[in-house]
Write a protein that holds these residues in place. Structure first.
Motif, short mmCIF file in Angstrom:
data_model
loop_
_atom_site.label_atom_id
_atom_site.label_comp_id
_atom_site.label_asym_id
_atom_site.label_seq_id
_atom_site.Cartn_x
_atom_site.Cartn_y
_atom_site.Cartn_z
N ILE A 14 0.85 -1.19 0.00
CA ILE A 14 0.00 0.00 0.00
C ILE A 14 0.88 1.25 0.00
N MET A 15 0.82 1.99 -1.11
CA MET A 15 1.63 3.20 -1.28
C MET A 15 0.79 4.26 -1.98
N ASP A 16 -0.43 4.44 -1.50
CA ASP A 16 -1.36 5.33 -2.18
C ASP A 16 -1.48 6.69 -1.49
N SER A 17 -0.47 7.04 -0.67
CA SER A 17 -0.47 8.37 -0.06
C SER A 17 0.02 9.39 -1.09
N LYS A 18 0.28 10.60 -0.65
CA LYS A 18 0.56 11.71 -1.56
C LYS A 18 1.70 11.45 -2.54
N HIS A 19 2.78 10.78 -2.09
CA HIS A 19 3.96 10.62 -2.94
C HIS A 19 4.28 9.15 -3.25
N GLY A 20 3.39 8.23 -2.98
CA GLY A 20 3.68 6.81 -3.13
C GLY A 20 4.10 6.43 -4.54
N GLN A 21 5.35 5.98 -4.70
CA GLN A 21 5.86 5.67 -6.02
C GLN A 21 6.82 4.48 -5.96
N ILE A 22 6.66 3.55 -6.91
CA ILE A 22 7.58 2.42 -7.07
C ILE A 22 8.36 2.63 -8.35
N THR A 23 9.67 2.74 -8.24
CA THR A 23 10.53 2.90 -9.41
C THR A 23 11.70 1.93 -9.31
N GLY A 24 11.85 1.08 -10.33
CA GLY A 24 12.89 0.07 -10.31
C GLY A 24 12.55 -1.05 -9.35
N GLY A 25 13.35 -2.11 -9.37
CA GLY A 25 13.16 -3.22 -8.46
C GLY A 25 11.96 -4.08 -8.80
#
Length: 296
Positions: A131-142
């Motif tokens: 869960i990363m749906d807050s203001k800046h939640g971002q998945i990059t790489g990995g």
């Protein structure tokens, strides 16, 4: 420098009963002043956990600072700062992990992983949800893997960095399956070797051998029975896991903002490479068993 710590208790609701976990409070950080921490109970750390050190607890672990190239293992792990470490950091929780951000980190949770900001070039495995749906939640790489769903603001970036997201298969169950298959294969090989050796020895008169050799043969003979029992138990568990994996519900990826080209998705084992930018969408399997980008 010196370690200042206190021990008291924390009430823990375990459903049918309420117990009190011993609680260790460390006033500063974990590093050369403290050494590794191993505690039967809950641990609270006001500072950072430094590179190369380890914190292990049977209860929850709360860290007010960051985890930098260290290992943390507990029931629930709460980190106010971030998790960083040039691929040397590992955070493992029986239930949930919560942190501000992750960079070059390995995170494993039996249930959920919550990250407030960015996960950069990290491997994240959650039995249920990421869960990363807050203001800046971002998945990059990995690579982010969740048994049920991934909820995030942004996946990838405008530079099209390769980012892998997998949902629909419990990664912890999958790892158990892979490890079990490997050990099962090794056990079968070992049992075959023992059986062949004993068959060869049965053709000679062992009474003519030295006592030390006879003792070794008797030990080898006894070892085949527990090994055969373990193989049977492993066979049963392998069948159970295969059935569980086959019945996994379809996973979902919810993107509140943007998913960029360069993202590679796996939904319940079906692959899809993102080649166009999508916004405010949900990714799941359609009735035809294909990965489909639909409305949020």
């Amino acid at each position: 420098h010196r370690l200042i710590a206190t021990v008291n208790g924390q009430i823990v609701d375990k459903g049918s009963r309420i117990s009190v976990d011993p609680r260790l409070e460390i006033k500063g950080g974990v590093g050369v002043q403290t050494g590794d921490i191993e505690f039967d109970g809950t641990v609270s750390i006001r500072g950072d956990v430094d590179y190369g050190f380890k914190v292990t607890a049977t209860g929850d672990i709360e860290i007010k600072g960051s985890v930098n190239g260290a290992e943390v293992v507990g029931r629930n792990v709460y980190i106010s700062g971030g998790i960083t470490g040039a691929d040397k950091v590992k955070v493992v929780a029986e239930n949930d992990v919560r942190t501000a951000f992750a960079e070059n980190a390995l995170i494993e949770a039996g249930n959920n992983v919550y990250i407030a900001d960015i996960a950069l070039h990290s491997n994240i495995r959650a039995g249920k949800q990421i869960i990363m749906d807050s203001k800046h939640g971002q998945i990059t790489g990995g690579h982010a893997v969740a048994g049920e769903s991934v909820s995030v603001k942004v996946i990838g970036n405008s530079a099209f960095v390769v980012t892998k997201i997998s949902v629909g298969i419990d990664p912890n169950l999958q790892k158990e399956y892979q490890d079990l298959r490997k050990s099962y294969k090794e056990s079968k090989k070992r049992l075959t070797h023992i059986t062949q050796t004993l068959n060869t020895l049965s053709k000679i008169d062992i009474n003519k051998l030295p006592q030390s050799r006879i003792d070794s043969i008797n030990t080898l003979t006894r070892s085949q029975f527990p090994l055969a029992g373990q193989i049977k138990r492993d066979e049963k568990r392998i069948v159970e896991i295969e059935s569980m994996l086959a019945n996994m519900k379809n996973g979902r990826i919810k993107v509140d903002d943007t998913i960029f080209p360069g993202v590679r998705l796996s939904v319940s084992g079906i692959l899809k490479n993102i080649q166009s930018e999508y916004r405010h969408c949900t990714i799941s399997l359609n009735d035809a068993g294909e990965v489909e980008v639909g409305p949020y």
